[in-house]
Design a protein around this motif. Structure first.
Motif, short mmCIF file in Angstrom:
data_model
loop_
_atom_site.label_atom_id
_atom_site.label_comp_id
_atom_site.label_asym_id
_atom_site.label_seq_id
_atom_site.Cartn_x
_atom_site.Cartn_y
_atom_site.Cartn_z
N MET A 184 -10.98 -38.92 -19.20
CA MET A 184 -10.82 -37.68 -19.92
C MET A 184 -11.72 -36.59 -19.35
N ALA A 185 -12.80 -36.96 -18.72
CA ALA A 185 -13.74 -35.96 -18.23
C ALA A 185 -13.12 -35.06 -17.17
N LYS A 186 -12.10 -35.54 -16.48
CA LYS A 186 -11.47 -34.74 -15.43
C LYS A 186 -10.35 -33.85 -15.96
N LEU A 187 -9.97 -34.02 -17.21
CA LEU A 187 -8.91 -33.18 -17.79
C LEU A 187 -9.44 -31.79 -18.09
N GLU A 188 -8.62 -30.80 -17.77
CA GLU A 188 -8.98 -29.44 -18.18
C GLU A 188 -8.82 -29.36 -19.69
N ALA A 189 -9.81 -28.84 -20.36
CA ALA A 189 -9.73 -28.72 -21.82
C ALA A 189 -8.60 -27.75 -22.18
N SER A 190 -7.65 -28.22 -22.95
CA SER A 190 -6.46 -27.42 -23.25
C SER A 190 -6.79 -26.19 -24.09
N PHE A 191 -7.91 -26.19 -24.76
CA PHE A 191 -8.27 -25.07 -25.62
C PHE A 191 -9.25 -24.10 -24.96
N ALA A 192 -9.61 -24.35 -23.70
CA ALA A 192 -10.53 -23.44 -23.01
C ALA A 192 -9.91 -22.06 -22.85
N ARG A 193 -8.62 -22.01 -22.54
CA ARG A 193 -7.94 -20.72 -22.39
C ARG A 193 -7.88 -19.98 -23.72
N MET A 194 -7.70 -20.74 -24.80
CA MET A 194 -7.65 -20.13 -26.11
C MET A 194 -8.98 -19.43 -26.43
N GLY A 195 -10.07 -19.99 -25.96
CA GLY A 195 -11.38 -19.40 -26.20
C GLY A 195 -11.54 -18.01 -25.60
N LEU A 196 -10.77 -17.74 -24.57
CA LEU A 196 -10.83 -16.43 -23.91
C LEU A 196 -9.95 -15.38 -24.58
N MET A 197 -9.08 -15.84 -25.48
CA MET A 197 -8.14 -14.91 -26.12
C MET A 197 -8.87 -13.95 -27.06
N VAL A 198 -8.42 -12.70 -27.03
CA VAL A 198 -8.89 -11.70 -27.97
C VAL A 198 -7.75 -11.49 -28.96
N PHE A 199 -8.02 -11.79 -30.21
CA PHE A 199 -6.99 -11.73 -31.22
C PHE A 199 -6.73 -10.29 -31.65
N GLN A 200 -5.51 -10.06 -32.09
CA GLN A 200 -5.11 -8.72 -32.54
C GLN A 200 -6.06 -8.24 -33.64
N GLY A 201 -6.52 -7.01 -33.51
CA GLY A 201 -7.42 -6.44 -34.50
C GLY A 201 -8.88 -6.73 -34.22
N SER A 202 -9.16 -7.44 -33.12
CA SER A 202 -10.54 -7.77 -32.78
C SER A 202 -10.85 -7.29 -31.37
N SER B 55 -25.79 -19.94 -26.83
CA SER B 55 -25.73 -19.01 -25.70
C SER B 55 -24.50 -19.25 -24.83
N ARG B 56 -23.97 -20.49 -24.86
CA ARG B 56 -22.76 -20.78 -24.10
C ARG B 56 -21.97 -21.89 -24.79
N LEU B 57 -20.71 -21.98 -24.45
CA LEU B 57 -19.84 -23.02 -24.99
C LEU B 57 -19.29 -23.84 -23.84
N GLU B 58 -19.20 -25.13 -24.03
CA GLU B 58 -18.57 -26.01 -23.05
C GLU B 58 -17.37 -26.66 -23.71
N HIS B 59 -16.21 -26.40 -23.18
CA HIS B 59 -14.99 -27.00 -23.72
C HIS B 59 -14.80 -28.36 -23.08
N VAL B 60 -14.86 -29.42 -23.87
CA VAL B 60 -14.74 -30.78 -23.36
C VAL B 60 -13.74 -31.57 -24.20
N HIS B 61 -13.21 -32.61 -23.58
CA HIS B 61 -12.34 -33.55 -24.29
C HIS B 61 -13.18 -34.75 -24.72
N HIS B 62 -12.97 -35.19 -25.94
CA HIS B 62 -13.55 -36.45 -26.39
C HIS B 62 -12.63 -37.01 -27.46
N ALA B 63 -12.88 -38.22 -27.89
CA ALA B 63 -11.97 -38.89 -28.82
C ALA B 63 -11.77 -38.12 -30.12
N GLY B 64 -12.73 -37.36 -30.53
CA GLY B 64 -12.62 -36.61 -31.78
C GLY B 64 -11.74 -35.39 -31.71
#
Length: 77
Positions: free
Chosen positions: A1-19, A34-43
């Motif tokens: 799983m460590a080699k998978l691109e986190a599917s929600f990393a792109r979502m983190g870059l999104m700017v929502f309407q009205g923001s 100070s920073r976020l790391e998008h990772v995959h884990h069982a949870g």
């Protein structure tokens, strides 16, 4: 799983309407991180790990008769 691109990393870059802030920006402010790391884990990756566990249910009598040591119980013994 460590080699998978986190599917929600792109979502983190999104700017929502009205923001004017991205989802990651809002998370950093809320958590004071100070920073976020998008990772995959069982949870957070159930689509990747579904079925990767097992549960064995047996009566205490069966477990004792077969030399099994219970790790937990689901009720009164």
């Amino acid at each position: 799983m460590a080699k998978l691109e986190a599917s929600f990393a792109r979502m983190g870059l999104m700017v929502f309407q009205g923001s004017t802030e991205s989802f990651d920006d809002m998370c950093r402010q809320a958590s004071r991180a100070s920073r976020l790391e998008h990772v995959h884990h069982a949870g957070n990756s159930s689509g990747v790990v579904d079925g990767a566990s097992a549960l064995l249910l047996a009566s205490l009598g069966y477990a004792r008769a077969h030399g099994l040591v219970p790790f937990a119980n689901s009720g009164d013994r």
